[in-house]
Design an enzyme around this catalytic site. Structure first.
Site, PDB file in Angstrom:
ATOM      1  N   HIS A  93      12.205  -8.051  11.079  1.00  0.00           N
ATOM      2  CA  HIS A  93      11.402  -6.965  10.526  1.00  0.00           C
ATOM      3  C   HIS A  93      11.780  -5.643  11.199  1.00  0.00           C
ATOM      4  O   HIS A  93      11.539  -4.573  10.658  1.00  0.00           O
ATOM      5  CB  HIS A  93       9.907  -7.221  10.731  1.00  0.00           C
ATOM      6  N   ASP A 165      14.923 -12.375   1.927  1.00  0.00           N
ATOM      7  CA  ASP A 165      13.704 -11.950   2.597  1.00  0.00           C
ATOM      8  C   ASP A 165      13.429 -10.516   2.117  1.00  0.00           C
ATOM      9  O   ASP A 165      14.261  -9.916   1.412  1.00  0.00           O
ATOM     10  CB  ASP A 165      13.894 -12.027   4.123  1.00  0.00           C
TER      11      ASP A 165
END
Length: 188
Positions: A93, A165
């Protein structure tokens, strides 16, 4: 199998079944689970308890049972994070983590669940944002890498849906503009 292994598999199947029932009540047809990462790095900031553990065979057995529980009840499973986010010490992230293992190690640990689930009817797989030089020496994130996606399809034998993702994660969003990153993922 030991009695504990049988009980664990029954539990995982029923867990998948219960999740599927809740998903269907909400109109959800695909669940981005199970996490099949092998949690081998104690400094991993993101996988931790999301994984079924540190042992590739146990993770595979429980993930396969969970997948069957969901898919037997009408909700598609999506195994993630291909090719394996369990031995990283960074969060995708925030940055692009590197998995520096050679192919032999990847085959013995990280890829074990994908081979079994792909041969057991897995509906979908999610590709992670990782730098895995053994699969693509260019430094391209696995989520945007044609060699990595081809490996999943050709070498693993996976013929279901392939997702990336989230493309707003900094592992890829800091390298490419919106739209550009989407196109690279689609082309891969």
């Amino acid at each position: 199998l030991t009695v504990g292994a049988i009980d664990d598999s029954i539990w995982a199947y029923r867990y998948g079944e219960a999740i599927a029932q809740q998903c269907k009540r909400l109109g959800v047809q695909i669940n981005f689970a199970p996490v099949v990462d092998i949690n081998t790095n104690p400094n991993n900031p993101i996988i931790n308890a999301r994984s079924f553990g540190e042992n590739p065979q146990r993770v595979t057995r429980l993930s396969a049972a969970f997948m069957r529980g969901m898919q037997d009840n009408g909700v598609m499973a999506c195994a993630k994070h291909f090719p394996g986010h369990g031995d990283t010490d960074q969060d995708s992230h925030k940055t692009l983590p590197t998995v520096g293992h050679n192919m032999q190690r990847l085959e013995e640990v990280e890829l074990v669940p994908y081979r079994t689930l792909a041969n057991s009817g897995l509906g979908a797989a999610m590709v992670a944002h990782l730098n895995v030089p053994a699969m693509d020496a260019s430094g391209t994130s696995t989520s945007l890498s044609k060699p990595t996606i081809n490996f999943l399809k050709q070498n693993i034998g996976f013929d279901g849906l392939v997702f990336t993702d989230a493309l707003n994660m900094k592992a890829v969003s800091e390298q490419f503009t919106p739209g550009e990153v989407d196109l690279k993922a689609l082309l891969a």
